[in-house]
Design an enzyme around this catalytic site. Sequence first.
Site, PDB file in Angstrom:
ATOM      1  N   LYS A 120       0.833  -1.203   0.000  1.00  0.00           N
ATOM      2  CA  LYS A 120       0.000   0.000   0.000  1.00  0.00           C
ATOM      3  C   LYS A 120       0.869   1.254   0.000  1.00  0.00           C
ATOM      4  O   LYS A 120       2.074   1.177  -0.205  1.00  0.00           O
ATOM      5  CB  LYS A 120      -0.958  -0.052   1.180  1.00  0.00           C
TER       6      LYS A 120
HETATM    7  C1  LIG Z   1      -4.866  -4.818   0.841  1.00  0.00           C
HETATM    8  C2  LIG Z   1      -6.313  -4.631   0.898  1.00  0.00           C
HETATM    9  C3  LIG Z   1      -7.061  -5.032   2.023  1.00  0.00           C
HETATM   10  C4  LIG Z   1      -6.454  -5.789   3.168  1.00  0.00           C
HETATM   11  O1  LIG Z   1      -5.500  -5.093   3.886  1.00  0.00           O
HETATM   12  P1  LIG Z   1      -4.700  -5.858   5.071  1.00  0.00           P
HETATM   13  O2  LIG Z   1      -4.006  -4.753   5.781  1.00  0.00           O
HETATM   14  O3  LIG Z   1      -3.764  -6.812   4.405  1.00  0.00           O
HETATM   15  O4  LIG Z   1      -5.702  -6.553   5.915  1.00  0.00           O
HETATM   16  C5  LIG Z   1      -8.417  -4.770   2.023  1.00  0.00           C
HETATM   17  N1  LIG Z   1      -9.024  -4.158   0.997  1.00  0.00           N
HETATM   18  C6  LIG Z   1      -8.339  -3.777  -0.099  1.00  0.00           C
HETATM   19  C7  LIG Z   1      -9.058  -3.085  -1.213  1.00  0.00           C
HETATM   20  C8  LIG Z   1      -6.963  -4.003  -0.197  1.00  0.00           C
HETATM   21  O5  LIG Z   1      -6.303  -3.621  -1.294  1.00  0.00           O
END
Ligand SMILES: *Cc1c(COP(=O)(O)O)cnc(C)c1O
Length: 407
Positions: free
Chosen positions: A206
Amino acid sequence: MTQSLSLEPRSAVGNPSVATPDLFGDAIPFLKPWLGEEEAEAARQVILSGWICQGPKVAEFERLVASRIGVRHGVATNSCTSALHLTLRLNGIQEGDEVVLPTWTCMATANAIHQCGARPVFGDIDSRTYNLDPMSAEAAITPATKAIILVHQIGLPGDIDAFRALAARRNLILIEDGACSFGATYRGKAIGSHGSPTCFSFHPRKMITTAEGGFIATDDAELAEKARILRSTGASISDLERHRAMGALVQQYEDFGYNYRMTDMQAAIGLVQLRKLEAMLNARAAQAKFYDDSFQDSPDIEPPHVPSDRTHCFSSYLVRLRRGIDVNAVARFVMHRGVPVRMGIQPLHKEPFYAERWKGYSFPESEAAAAETLFLPIFPGLNQSAQETIVKVLRDAVAQESSASKG
Ligand SMILES: *Cc1c(COP(=O)(O)O)cnc(C)c1O
């Protein structure tokens, strides 16, 4: 020593401030978090302080992230999945309820719904923004529907105003999944500041990272306070408060909770990352523009579309190949030449877990996007010569497959 935030690459491809050993080698990586001495030093200081679990660094991180977004309250968690779970549960989502979400999303969005005992109900996406289509979401609403999760997919905000209007009209709760959209804006304001609780992820894929980590941004003081209690076993007081009172305070449990805590080591890393956010947004925007310009004249490779009322933070860069070109063959060709790409998101209704329940349903835009899109490398530290290689190899692959598809 503090380190400059310069993005000058150390080698042909590479991140300026990566600690050794470097698992990424010399090849072009698909992604690489921008981590260095400053993050290492911040984590070291926390370790030496003796307080490594959730404490003052998490509190500081919450304040600064909430302030960057422009909301009153922030609750840090150990993942976006747990942030979504807390937000759904605190909005009363439970067994027997349905929650609408796009099928073209990460399984984690749906997992949070299952964790409440509720049922995910899929809608299709808009073909140009890859975000949940308000008309398709509305068609998915039944008497059991309680909430809609609007996912701001791969860094581009969805149409928040349309969903706020829909939620108000149908008396539903709106929750935003901004996991990959920290720093993106809609109508001039940051994602997370548009009035619905919004969850973020700080996984290395992210925008900024704390290794694992999540966040709830909200203006609702009660939601924030209850989320803080549920993330920490349901206890009425935090570990730090109890520690400071030298055992004179006793926690109480009014509800069962979880261990969804972020640690102070993670928050300290996140505080350094937060200071780099603007530089990271700028780097990604410049890289996206380079790709956009490179594919401008191609009839076969379509760059992402960004509506003029929002900004894309480009946590990912997705191209669409002309219908009829074999995306799998293109991916094999470019990977063989050392360029890492990934297939676009695959729709959840086709996953084995959902296949039986969703047999016979069709979400044509999500299915088309899955069959026609590829993710290209984008991350701070990816330099122009690497991007030139990526563009050239992709164009060669597409030219070859394009003539095959016509021939
Ligand atoms: C990465 C992601 C998640 C999950 O995030 P985590 O921190 O790994 O639990 C949820 N929704 C979307 C759209 C994502 O891209």
